[in-house]
Design a protein around this motif. Sequence first.
Motif, PDB file in Angstrom:
ATOM      1  N   UNK A  67       0.835  -1.208   0.000  1.00  0.00           N
ATOM      2  CA  UNK A  67       0.000   0.000   0.000  1.00  0.00           C
ATOM      3  C   UNK A  67       0.865   1.252   0.000  1.00  0.00           C
ATOM      4  N   UNK A  68       1.876   1.272   0.850  1.00  0.00           N
ATOM      5  CA  UNK A  68       2.764   2.437   0.935  1.00  0.00           C
ATOM      6  C   UNK A  68       3.549   2.619  -0.360  1.00  0.00           C
ATOM      7  N   UNK A  69       4.032   1.495  -0.910  1.00  0.00           N
ATOM      8  CA  UNK A  69       4.841   1.563  -2.135  1.00  0.00           C
ATOM      9  C   UNK A  69       4.018   2.099  -3.303  1.00  0.00           C
ATOM     10  N   UNK A  70       2.804   1.573  -3.470  1.00  0.00           N
ATOM     11  CA  UNK A  70       1.986   1.957  -4.613  1.00  0.00           C
ATOM     12  C   UNK A  70       1.483   3.398  -4.500  1.00  0.00           C
ATOM     13  N   UNK A  71       1.101   3.810  -3.282  1.00  0.00           N
ATOM     14  CA  UNK A  71       0.584   5.175  -3.121  1.00  0.00           C
ATOM     15  C   UNK A  71       1.667   6.226  -3.292  1.00  0.00           C
ATOM     16  N   UNK A  72       2.922   5.823  -3.145  1.00  0.00           N
ATOM     17  CA  UNK A  72       4.021   6.769  -3.322  1.00  0.00           C
ATOM     18  C   UNK A  72       4.491   6.856  -4.768  1.00  0.00           C
ATOM     19  N   UNK A  73       3.910   6.020  -5.650  1.00  0.00           N
ATOM     20  CA  UNK A  73       4.297   6.056  -7.055  1.00  0.00           C
ATOM     21  C   UNK A  73       3.810   7.351  -7.697  1.00  0.00           C
ATOM     22  N   UNK A  74       4.708   8.077  -8.326  1.00  0.00           N
ATOM     23  CA  UNK A  74       4.374   9.345  -8.947  1.00  0.00           C
ATOM     24  C   UNK A  74       4.111   9.141 -10.435  1.00  0.00           C
ATOM     25  N   UNK A  75       3.288  10.013 -10.978  1.00  0.00           N
ATOM     26  CA  UNK A  75       2.959   9.931 -12.388  1.00  0.00           C
ATOM     27  C   UNK A  75       1.459   9.950 -12.589  1.00  0.00           C
ATOM     28  N   UNK A  76       1.032  10.490 -13.717  1.00  0.00           N
ATOM     29  CA  UNK A  76      -0.400  10.584 -13.993  1.00  0.00           C
ATOM     30  C   UNK A  76      -1.005   9.259 -14.425  1.00  0.00           C
ATOM     31  N   UNK A  77      -0.191   8.330 -14.900  1.00  0.00           N
ATOM     32  CA  UNK A  77      -0.691   7.038 -15.383  1.00  0.00           C
ATOM     33  C   UNK A  77       0.296   5.949 -14.979  1.00  0.00           C
ATOM     34  N   UNK A  78      -0.012   5.229 -13.913  1.00  0.00           N
ATOM     35  CA  UNK A  78       0.859   4.180 -13.386  1.00  0.00           C
ATOM     36  C   UNK A  78       0.199   2.827 -13.619  1.00  0.00           C
ATOM     37  N   UNK A  79       0.806   1.993 -14.453  1.00  0.00           N
ATOM     38  CA  UNK A  79       0.296   0.651 -14.711  1.00  0.00           C
ATOM     39  C   UNK A  79       0.862  -0.310 -13.667  1.00  0.00           C
TER      40      UNK A  79
END
Length: 574
Positions: free
Chosen positions: A529-541
């Motif tokens: 959860x922490x890793x994914x929510x910290x992913x930056x970018x308008x479109x994250x696959x």
Amino acid sequence: MMPTNTYNTWMIVIQANVDSTTYFSPQGDTIIMFTFPVLFIASLGCVYLYLGKKYGASESNHGWRLASWSRTVLVKGPLGIVSWAELAFLFMFIALLICSFSTYVHLGFETITPQSASEQGLQVWENKLTIVALSLALVGNVCLAFLFFPVIRGSSVLLPLFGITSEASIKYHIWLGHTVMTIFTAHGLCFIIKWAALNRMWEMLTWDKVGVANAAGQLALLSGLVMWATTFPRIRRKMFELFFYTHHLYVLFVFFFILHVGIIYACMMLQGCYLFLVDRYLQFLQSRQCVRLISARVLPCETVELNFSQSPGKRGWTSLSSQLGFKFPRVLLVCSFKNSFSLMMLDLLLPMSNTLSDISSLQIQIEAYVTIEEEPISNHQDQLKTLCFKPNFTDVPISSILGPNSWLWLGLIISSSFIIFLICLGLLTSYYIYPIDQNNNIYPYYSRTLLNMLLLCICIAITGSVAFLWNKKQRALEVKQIQNEDAPTPKMTSPYSLSYNADCELESFPHQLLVDATKVHYGKRPNLKKILLECEGSNVEVMAAGPKKLRQEVATICAFGLAENLHFESISFT
């Protein structure tokens, strides 16, 4: 439209103009209304995908899907992980089945009166049970018409048009398979109850010369039930070989089903089966070739990697390492291992051959988690082993069976084989069947059906073989070139090995870059959860591959509005 009176009105006009001719006779209307449109769309779809590939468009981007509709809505349950779009189509499909069944039953019951039943020597409930059984058969045929599309792997046309991969579509085949067998089993039970009540069980074994063949229907249902029994998860996982070989009973199921209903009615579901036959035959031709095995890497964690030679057109993203102006996306790989020896699986991220010219342009970050060890355990004996194989002169590289223009060739196979089939069918009907039948339905249904199936298979085999042999000749020069280029990399020490072998040369530059991009965490699991929510970018696959609970956890994070930029996909190997 099919269950309605409007459809019946149209059919009267179509049959008067088509079936009255000597060229196609009674099956002309079903070919025109059901088989031809789908095959025509499939042929045009091949041209569309060919042009998209030629001008640089990705096949995965051909779907007209909105981001909100592709978002996950269900995570747990019998359907698995389901998106809004899948759920919407599922509800529409169920509504179609319910609406069709209720309409068939309603229109059928209107014709039943005590007087009409007594004239047939039957009671009202027996007539109504017959109407229900026939309505179930018509609804089941709708599901059967869609059943083969999700499992057309090598030459699937309609799935890429909607941005669906063959791996992701397997669950649709599972849903349809359970629905088909449930409906057809209920159909068979209705007739068995009727025959038992009338003390006419011998009708189960009848095979009428003209009309429905009950015995063929029983054989089709029996084949389907045996196949269906082995598809449930507990049996499939514990006895996979039993499931795999039993699933080949689909050949008998389809064969006896067509004999049961006749080719005229079977043309309603022929389109999916037709494309499936094309796919199976092309895969059969491809399996006859010996593929060049370059090398194998064996890891101490009992993982084996096999490296096969590939044609230049099949080297995916590495050929994009050469396109002017292409920018690699940033990649974050989160992986979890039980012990530190399994870290050597990260070696497999780099290919054995030197096809990757500039790995520095690949923006990759690796977060590796070792769950049951608090610190690394050294072992000087465990090293990565590389085995190189001497090629055989008959070996060929992995390549598309129809060459670089595979979509165009596939469209030609589908269209040309169907045209040849129609020509042969017309000649057969005009000069052999019609002189005997005279459109009076006296020619045996099973003979007409067998001749149609034989013609269909011959036409697919001829066109598929011609396309295969033509492309095989074109690949002959390419094979010699590939065999000279595919020299395996010399033996090297794994960058993730916990020991150091002074006799071996230092790691290559690409390996060192991979090591620098890797961070290892011991004694804990990843906080997804922490890793994914910290992913930056308008479109994250987000691609999740692994156990069911892992895929459900990732889908939950991406599904419920925690981050609007996350788009979930998954691969299940079970």
